[in-house]
Design a protein around this motif. Sequence first.
Motif, PDB file in Angstrom:
ATOM      1  N   ILE A 128     169.317  98.619  61.636  1.00  0.00           N
ATOM      2  CA  ILE A 128     168.923  99.605  60.632  1.00  0.00           C
ATOM      3  C   ILE A 128     169.060 100.969  61.305  1.00  0.00           C
ATOM      4  CG2 ILE A 128     167.171 100.354  58.986  1.00  0.00           C
ATOM      5  CD1 ILE A 128     168.136  97.477  58.590  1.00  0.00           C
ATOM      6  N   PRO A 129     170.066 101.763  60.940  1.00  0.00           N
ATOM      7  CA  PRO A 129     170.367 102.988  61.680  1.00  0.00           C
ATOM      8  C   PRO A 129     169.312 104.069  61.509  1.00  0.00           C
ATOM      9  CG  PRO A 129     171.699 102.878  59.702  1.00  0.00           C
ATOM     10  CD  PRO A 129     170.975 101.565  59.793  1.00  0.00           C
ATOM     11  N   ASP A 130     169.283 104.978  62.467  1.00  0.00           N
ATOM     12  CA  ASP A 130     168.302 106.054  62.463  1.00  0.00           C
ATOM     13  C   ASP A 130     168.385 106.914  61.207  1.00  0.00           C
ATOM     14  OD1 ASP A 130     170.772 107.057  63.106  1.00  0.00           O
ATOM     15  OD2 ASP A 130     170.188 107.916  65.031  1.00  0.00           O
ATOM     16  N   VAL A 131     169.606 107.134  60.719  1.00  0.00           N
ATOM     17  CA  VAL A 131     169.783 107.999  59.555  1.00  0.00           C
ATOM     18  C   VAL A 131     169.064 107.454  58.326  1.00  0.00           C
ATOM     19  CG1 VAL A 131     171.920 106.909  58.758  1.00  0.00           C
ATOM     20  CG2 VAL A 131     171.511 109.326  58.273  1.00  0.00           C
ATOM     21  N   LEU A 132     168.790 106.170  58.322  1.00  0.00           N
ATOM     22  CA  LEU A 132     168.053 105.544  57.221  1.00  0.00           C
ATOM     23  C   LEU A 132     166.621 105.221  57.619  1.00  0.00           C
ATOM     24  CD1 LEU A 132     168.098 104.314  54.357  1.00  0.00           C
ATOM     25  CD2 LEU A 132     168.885 102.174  55.384  1.00  0.00           C
ATOM     26  N   ALA A 133     166.450 104.668  58.817  1.00  0.00           N
ATOM     27  CA  ALA A 133     165.135 104.157  59.229  1.00  0.00           C
ATOM     28  C   ALA A 133     164.088 105.247  59.378  1.00  0.00           C
ATOM     29  CB  ALA A 133     165.270 103.382  60.544  1.00  0.00           C
ATOM     30  N   ASN A 134     164.470 106.412  59.899  1.00  0.00           N
ATOM     31  CA  ASN A 134     163.449 107.449  60.102  1.00  0.00           C
ATOM     32  C   ASN A 134     163.609 108.631  59.148  1.00  0.00           C
ATOM     33  OD1 ASN A 134     165.411 109.219  61.170  1.00  0.00           O
ATOM     34  ND2 ASN A 134     165.073 108.492  63.248  1.00  0.00           N
ATOM     35  N   SER A 135     164.300 108.392  58.034  1.00  0.00           N
ATOM     36  CA  SER A 135     164.505 109.467  57.061  1.00  0.00           C
ATOM     37  C   SER A 135     163.226 109.869  56.336  1.00  0.00           C
ATOM     38  CB  SER A 135     165.561 109.045  56.036  1.00  0.00           C
ATOM     39  OG  SER A 135     165.161 107.873  55.346  1.00  0.00           O
ATOM     40  N   GLY A 136     162.219 109.021  56.380  1.00  0.00           N
ATOM     41  CA  GLY A 136     160.966 109.324  55.695  1.00  0.00           C
ATOM     42  C   GLY A 136     160.299 110.577  56.208  1.00  0.00           C
ATOM     43  N   SER A 137     160.445 110.865  57.508  1.00  0.00           N
ATOM     44  CA  SER A 137     159.814 112.062  58.074  1.00  0.00           C
ATOM     45  C   SER A 137     160.437 113.324  57.488  1.00  0.00           C
ATOM     46  CB  SER A 137     159.967 112.057  59.603  1.00  0.00           C
ATOM     47  OG  SER A 137     161.335 112.023  59.977  1.00  0.00           O
ATOM     48  N   VAL A 138     161.754 113.298  57.252  1.00  0.00           N
ATOM     49  CA  VAL A 138     162.422 114.446  56.654  1.00  0.00           C
ATOM     50  C   VAL A 138     161.982 114.622  55.201  1.00  0.00           C
ATOM     51  CG1 VAL A 138     164.659 115.486  56.122  1.00  0.00           C
ATOM     52  CG2 VAL A 138     164.395 114.085  58.169  1.00  0.00           C
ATOM     53  N   CYS A 139     161.837 113.500  54.490  1.00  0.00           N
ATOM     54  CA  CYS A 139     161.356 113.560  53.095  1.00  0.00           C
ATOM     55  C   CYS A 139     159.960 114.165  53.042  1.00  0.00           C
ATOM     56  CB  CYS A 139     161.341 112.163  52.483  1.00  0.00           C
ATOM     57  SG  CYS A 139     162.955 111.414  52.254  1.00  0.00           S
ATOM     58  N   SER A 140     159.091 113.747  53.954  1.00  0.00           N
ATOM     59  CA  SER A 140     157.729 114.279  53.976  1.00  0.00           C
ATOM     60  C   SER A 140     157.730 115.777  54.267  1.00  0.00           C
ATOM     61  CB  SER A 140     156.900 113.547  55.036  1.00  0.00           C
ATOM     62  OG  SER A 140     156.785 112.171  54.721  1.00  0.00           O
ATOM     63  N   SER A 141     158.621 116.205  55.156  1.00  0.00           N
ATOM     64  CA  SER A 141     158.734 117.642  55.449  1.00  0.00           C
ATOM     65  C   SER A 141     159.196 118.410  54.220  1.00  0.00           C
ATOM     66  CB  SER A 141     159.720 117.867  56.599  1.00  0.00           C
ATOM     67  OG  SER A 141     159.251 117.262  57.790  1.00  0.00           O
ATOM     68  N   TYR A 142     160.075 117.793  53.435  1.00  0.00           N
ATOM     69  CA  TYR A 142     160.542 118.423  52.194  1.00  0.00           C
ATOM     70  C   TYR A 142     159.394 118.573  51.202  1.00  0.00           C
ATOM     71  CZ  TYR A 142     162.887 118.875  47.665  1.00  0.00           C
ATOM     72  OH  TYR A 142     163.266 119.290  46.416  1.00  0.00           O
ATOM     73  N   PHE A 143     158.560 117.532  51.079  1.00  0.00           N
ATOM     74  CA  PHE A 143     157.408 117.620  50.182  1.00  0.00           C
ATOM     75  C   PHE A 143     156.460 118.731  50.648  1.00  0.00           C
ATOM     76  CE2 PHE A 143     157.971 112.790  49.465  1.00  0.00           C
ATOM     77  CZ  PHE A 143     158.971 113.049  48.536  1.00  0.00           C
ATOM     78  N   GLU A 144     156.285 118.842  51.952  1.00  0.00           N
ATOM     79  CA  GLU A 144     155.425 119.889  52.498  1.00  0.00           C
ATOM     80  C   GLU A 144     155.996 121.272  52.167  1.00  0.00           C
ATOM     81  OE1 GLU A 144     153.298 121.054  56.768  1.00  0.00           O
ATOM     82  OE2 GLU A 144     155.101 119.806  56.744  1.00  0.00           O
ATOM     83  N   TRP A 145     157.316 121.403  52.266  1.00  0.00           N
ATOM     84  CA  TRP A 145     157.976 122.666  51.931  1.00  0.00           C
ATOM     85  C   TRP A 145     157.760 123.015  50.462  1.00  0.00           C
ATOM     86  CZ3 TRP A 145     162.289 123.486  48.658  1.00  0.00           C
ATOM     87  CH2 TRP A 145     162.827 124.776  48.714  1.00  0.00           C
ATOM     88  N   LEU A 146     157.878 122.004  49.589  1.00  0.00           N
ATOM     89  CA  LEU A 146     157.656 122.241  48.162  1.00  0.00           C
ATOM     90  C   LEU A 146     156.240 122.755  47.905  1.00  0.00           C
ATOM     91  CD1 LEU A 146     159.316 119.133  46.431  1.00  0.00           C
ATOM     92  CD2 LEU A 146     160.166 121.478  46.482  1.00  0.00           C
ATOM     93  N   LYS A 147     155.275 122.132  48.565  1.00  0.00           N
ATOM     94  CA  LYS A 147     153.885 122.560  48.379  1.00  0.00           C
ATOM     95  C   LYS A 147     153.686 123.991  48.875  1.00  0.00           C
ATOM     96  CE  LYS A 147     150.478 121.596  51.107  1.00  0.00           C
ATOM     97  NZ  LYS A 147     149.390 120.962  51.900  1.00  0.00           N
ATOM     98  N   ASN A 148     154.271 124.309  50.018  1.00  0.00           N
ATOM     99  CA  ASN A 148     154.121 125.646  50.567  1.00  0.00           C
ATOM    100  C   ASN A 148     154.792 126.700  49.681  1.00  0.00           C
ATOM    101  OD1 ASN A 148     152.725 124.657  52.752  1.00  0.00           O
ATOM    102  ND2 ASN A 148     154.516 124.521  54.081  1.00  0.00           N
ATOM    103  N   MET A 149     155.902 126.331  49.051  1.00  0.00           N
ATOM    104  CA  MET A 149     156.588 127.274  48.162  1.00  0.00           C
ATOM    105  C   MET A 149     155.732 127.607  46.942  1.00  0.00           C
ATOM    106  SD  MET A 149     159.553 128.252  49.340  1.00  0.00           S
ATOM    107  CE  MET A 149     160.488 128.753  47.900  1.00  0.00           C
ATOM    108  N   LYS A 150     154.977 126.602  46.468  1.00  0.00           N
ATOM    109  CA  LYS A 150     154.139 126.806  45.283  1.00  0.00           C
ATOM    110  C   LYS A 150     152.773 127.379  45.629  1.00  0.00           C
ATOM    111  CE  LYS A 150     156.243 123.076  42.573  1.00  0.00           C
ATOM    112  NZ  LYS A 150     156.003 121.795  41.852  1.00  0.00           N
ATOM    113  N   HIS A 151     152.376 127.263  46.888  1.00  0.00           N
ATOM    114  CA  HIS A 151     151.061 127.742  47.344  1.00  0.00           C
ATOM    115  C   HIS A 151     149.913 127.047  46.617  1.00  0.00           C
ATOM    116  CE1 HIS A 151     152.979 130.954  49.646  1.00  0.00           C
ATOM    117  NE2 HIS A 151     153.705 131.230  48.573  1.00  0.00           N
ATOM    118  N   VAL A 152     150.175 125.849  46.117  1.00  0.00           N
ATOM    119  CA  VAL A 152     149.152 125.057  45.432  1.00  0.00           C
ATOM    120  C   VAL A 152     149.308 123.605  45.871  1.00  0.00           C
ATOM    121  CG1 VAL A 152     148.244 124.247  43.224  1.00  0.00           C
ATOM    122  CG2 VAL A 152     149.145 126.570  43.427  1.00  0.00           C
TER     123      VAL A 152
END
Length: 258
Positions: A128-152
């Motif tokens: 199971i390659p890294d590009v798939l297996a540890n992609s969840g951390s990047v997704c979580s960072s994206y969700f964090e970015w979305l929250k920070n953009m909205k400030h809510v």
Amino acid sequence: GINAEYGVVQGFGNLGMHASRYFTRAGARVVGIIEKDCSLENPAGIDPKALEDWVLETGSVRGFPGATETDKNLLYEPCDIFIPCAVEKVITCENVDRIQAKIVVEGANCTMTPIAYELLLKRNVLVIPDVLANSGSVCSSYFEWLKNMKHVSFGRLTFKYMRESNQHLLNSVQTSIETLFNTDCPIEPSEDFVARMSGASEKDFVNSGLSYTVEGTVASVLGVVRKEQLGLDIRQACYSLAMSKILKTYATAGYTFT
């Protein structure tokens, strides 16, 4: 659950610790932990939460009472799943022949060389390659970015409304039953329902979004595997899927290639 009985994890930082937790929750056993100062083994399974508490208290896995320290290189021991979560180039052309795991999940980035990957495929070892297996951390960072953009924070605008709506629902059911049977019939919500009355928490939002994203991606990758008849070559399927998305985006945007 997962169709694997026991596994070995290299590295017990944030990634290795959580990988061990989810592996154990899925019904399997972590029988070995490889760390920089020592390795631990326990055929009955190592409790990841107990080990986490031990590391927080002592700063090391050494001396953990729930397992035995060993001089064996657990990297080469037979296991169902090996999860390298520490450093790059753990598996190379020089040691790939000694790997006895049936499945290798790249928790860290670039844990094996391209030649080692090809040699594992020839032996029918699922990677199971890294590009798939540890992609969840990047997704979580994206969700964090979305929250920070909205400030809510997620759910902040709906928590009170959801709790009141669910309470009205209970009251309506109770009133209907009491009217129908002409008797008192208090309705008490269960603990699980009380916990959900206010709607999803921020953690619930993130976990739900993460699961939806990763599960959807895995399904898409497996679809490419079947379509292109790639066998166990999950990495090639990931690259093929990524390139097809790029080409589709370019075509939709009206870009042309010369």
